[in-house]
Design a protein around this motif. Structure first.
Motif, PDB file in Angstrom:
ATOM      1  N   ASN A  22       0.828  -1.210   0.000  1.00 33.59           N
ATOM      2  CA  ASN A  22       0.000   0.000   0.000  1.00 33.59           C
ATOM      3  C   ASN A  22       0.864   1.262   0.000  1.00 33.59           C
ATOM      4  O   ASN A  22       0.533   2.254  -0.652  1.00 33.59           O
ATOM      5  CB  ASN A  22      -0.943  -0.015   1.200  1.00 33.59           C
ATOM      6  CG  ASN A  22      -2.027  -1.074   1.032  1.00 33.59           C
ATOM      7  OD1 ASN A  22      -2.208  -1.616  -0.056  1.00 33.59           O
ATOM      8  ND2 ASN A  22      -2.740  -1.382   2.098  1.00 33.59           N
ATOM      9  N   GLY A  45      -5.941  -0.427  -1.756  1.00 39.21           N
ATOM     10  CA  GLY A  45      -7.205  -1.011  -1.331  1.00 39.21           C
ATOM     11  C   GLY A  45      -7.359  -0.871   0.168  1.00 39.21           C
ATOM     12  O   GLY A  45      -6.450  -0.401   0.860  1.00 39.21           O
ATOM     13  N   VAL A  55     -13.531  -5.638  -6.601  1.00 36.72           N
ATOM     14  CA  VAL A  55     -12.654  -4.879  -7.506  1.00 36.72           C
ATOM     15  C   VAL A  55     -13.474  -3.893  -8.328  1.00 36.72           C
ATOM     16  O   VAL A  55     -14.423  -4.282  -9.017  1.00 36.72           O
ATOM     17  CB  VAL A  55     -11.898  -5.840  -8.460  1.00 36.72           C
ATOM     18  CG1 VAL A  55     -10.940  -5.066  -9.352  1.00 36.72           C
ATOM     19  CG2 VAL A  55     -11.150  -6.915  -7.678  1.00 36.72           C
ATOM     20  N   MET A  69     -10.936   3.981  -1.004  1.00 37.24           N
ATOM     21  CA  MET A  69     -11.671   3.423  -2.145  1.00 37.24           C
ATOM     22  C   MET A  69     -13.177   3.460  -1.895  1.00 37.24           C
ATOM     23  O   MET A  69     -13.628   3.164  -0.780  1.00 37.24           O
ATOM     24  CB  MET A  69     -11.277   1.961  -2.389  1.00 37.24           C
ATOM     25  CG  MET A  69      -9.969   1.780  -3.087  1.00 37.24           C
ATOM     26  SD  MET A  69     -10.037   2.323  -4.794  1.00 37.24           S
ATOM     27  CE  MET A  69      -8.365   1.866  -5.274  1.00 37.24           C
ATOM     28  N   TYR A 113     -12.451  -7.029   1.279  1.00 39.39           N
ATOM     29  CA  TYR A 113     -11.399  -6.052   0.978  1.00 39.39           C
ATOM     30  C   TYR A 113     -11.800  -5.392  -0.341  1.00 39.39           C
ATOM     31  O   TYR A 113     -12.257  -6.065  -1.258  1.00 39.39           O
ATOM     32  CB  TYR A 113     -10.061  -6.776   0.831  1.00 39.39           C
ATOM     33  CG  TYR A 113      -8.837  -5.912   0.945  1.00 39.39           C
ATOM     34  CD1 TYR A 113      -8.268  -5.625   2.183  1.00 39.39           C
ATOM     35  CD2 TYR A 113      -8.224  -5.398  -0.189  1.00 39.39           C
ATOM     36  CE1 TYR A 113      -7.125  -4.846   2.286  1.00 39.39           C
ATOM     37  CE2 TYR A 113      -7.075  -4.619  -0.092  1.00 39.39           C
ATOM     38  CZ  TYR A 113      -6.534  -4.347   1.160  1.00 39.39           C
ATOM     39  OH  TYR A 113      -5.394  -3.580   1.255  1.00 39.39           O
ATOM     40  N   THR A 120     -10.910  -2.900  -3.595  1.00 40.98           N
ATOM     41  CA  THR A 120      -9.784  -2.361  -4.353  1.00 40.98           C
ATOM     42  C   THR A 120     -10.236  -1.962  -5.758  1.00 40.98           C
ATOM     43  O   THR A 120     -11.425  -1.932  -6.046  1.00 40.98           O
ATOM     44  CB  THR A 120      -8.618  -3.380  -4.355  1.00 40.98           C
ATOM     45  OG1 THR A 120      -7.457  -2.761  -4.871  1.00 40.98           O
ATOM     46  CG2 THR A 120      -8.951  -4.613  -5.188  1.00 40.98           C
ATOM     47  N   ARG A 153      -5.378   2.799  -9.775  1.00 42.87           N
ATOM     48  CA  ARG A 153      -5.371   3.442  -8.448  1.00 42.87           C
ATOM     49  C   ARG A 153      -5.403   4.960  -8.472  1.00 42.87           C
ATOM     50  O   ARG A 153      -5.485   5.599  -7.425  1.00 42.87           O
ATOM     51  CB  ARG A 153      -4.145   3.002  -7.649  1.00 42.87           C
ATOM     52  CG  ARG A 153      -3.856   1.527  -7.685  1.00 42.87           C
ATOM     53  CD  ARG A 153      -5.093   0.747  -7.317  1.00 42.87           C
ATOM     54  NE  ARG A 153      -4.905  -0.666  -7.467  1.00 42.87           N
ATOM     55  CZ  ARG A 153      -4.836  -1.521  -6.446  1.00 42.87           C
ATOM     56  NH1 ARG A 153      -4.934  -1.084  -5.224  1.00 42.87           N
ATOM     57  NH2 ARG A 153      -4.688  -2.796  -6.667  1.00 42.87           N
ATOM     58  N   GLU A 160      -2.008  -7.866  -4.674  1.00 40.70           N
ATOM     59  CA  GLU A 160      -3.031  -7.961  -3.615  1.00 40.70           C
ATOM     60  C   GLU A 160      -3.610  -9.368  -3.544  1.00 40.70           C
ATOM     61  O   GLU A 160      -3.801  -9.920  -2.449  1.00 40.70           O
ATOM     62  CB  GLU A 160      -4.160  -6.952  -3.877  1.00 40.70           C
ATOM     63  CG  GLU A 160      -3.878  -5.594  -3.308  1.00 40.70           C
ATOM     64  CD  GLU A 160      -4.883  -4.551  -3.733  1.00 40.70           C
ATOM     65  OE1 GLU A 160      -4.949  -3.511  -3.064  1.00 40.70           O
ATOM     66  OE2 GLU A 160      -5.584  -4.728  -4.745  1.00 40.70           O
TER      67      GLU A 160
END
Ligand code: SF4
Length: 235
Positions: A8, A47, A58, A73, A111, A113, A117, A140
């Motif tokens: 990260n 993420g 995602v 995010m 999670y 993500t 990004r 990830e």
């Protein structure tokens, strides 16, 4: 060995895409009038969520005045609200909203993500920018060792997820599943001795939710399916 926290940190400092670095810097300085008091995040976004998650969600990329502003995010825009409400209903989120980094949100077994990004102009990253960023998603998937369901929000994320898995050495089916709401597929996990399930949903963008292309019931249906798969994994 790299940890998710080291990854990260690398993401936050990434400068591989000059066009996007310039864009997020400009948009963060100009700001939207409604957010003029905000100090925009204005950097690439990692993420976030439960590092022991079995469900990985995602998206495409941060929104210029959403996650690029708040620094988390799917936080600070209508897509994030829609997602948080649904995740909360299914026990994956502590709160039914996602407003800022201090809103008390906590993800459970999930999670969140994205394939890219940095917020791209008009939500459209260039193919090279996608290629530049894809290794982060692959990393990830490697580091989140318990992930067994990947839910892709939108076609861009669906394709990006397959490509990230291919980067990790997965044997992809030919042809691989075409994108569609509620589509699912499963393959051998490229790094672990088990399957990985891929689910697809329309992206919870305002464009989709305001027009009824994606309704709350449709979105909940996909999360119900993810929960069902996870329950089976426990048996
Ligand atoms: S989009 Fe990804 S690869 Fe490109 S600068 Fe941002 S973090 Fe780096």
């Amino acid at each position: 060995m790299t940890t998710i926290y080291q990854l990260n940190s690398r993401i936050i400092h990434c400068q591989r895409c000059p066009r996007l670095a310039r864009y997020i810097s400009e948009v963060s300085a100009a700001k939207k009038r409604a957010f003029s008091a905000w100090d925009y995040w204005g950097k690439p976004l990692p993420g976030y969520g439960d590092t022991q998650a079995r469900l990985l969600i995602v998206g495409l990329a941060p929104a210029a005045h959403g996650a690029n502003r708040t620094g988390r995010m799917f936080t600070g825009d209508s897509s994030g609200e829609f997602l948080a409400q649904t995740m909360h209903l299914h026990g994956f989120a502590e709160k039914p909203y996602s407003r800022n980094r201090d809103d008390g949100q906590e993800l459970h077994d999930a999670y969140v993500t994205a394939v890219v990004r940095c917020a791209p102009p008009e939500n459209k990253p260039l193919p090279m920018e996608k290629r530049n960023c894809l290794p982060y998603l692959a990393e990830e998937i490697r580091l989140l060792k318990k992930v067994c369901v990947i839910l892709s929000l939108g076609k861009f994320a669906w394709n990006g997820t397959w490509e990230a898995l291919a980067n990790l050495g997965a044997n992809l089916p030919h042809p691989r599943g075409a994108f569609g709401h509620g589509v699912e597929s499963h393959i051998r996990h490229p790094l672990r001795d088990r399957e990985i399930h891929l689910l697809a949903s329309y992206h919870p963008s305002r464009q989709n939710t305001n027009t009824g292309r994606l309704t709350p019931a449709m979105f909940q249906g996909v999360f119900a399916r993810a929960s069902e798969i996870l329950r089976h994994e426990e048996e």
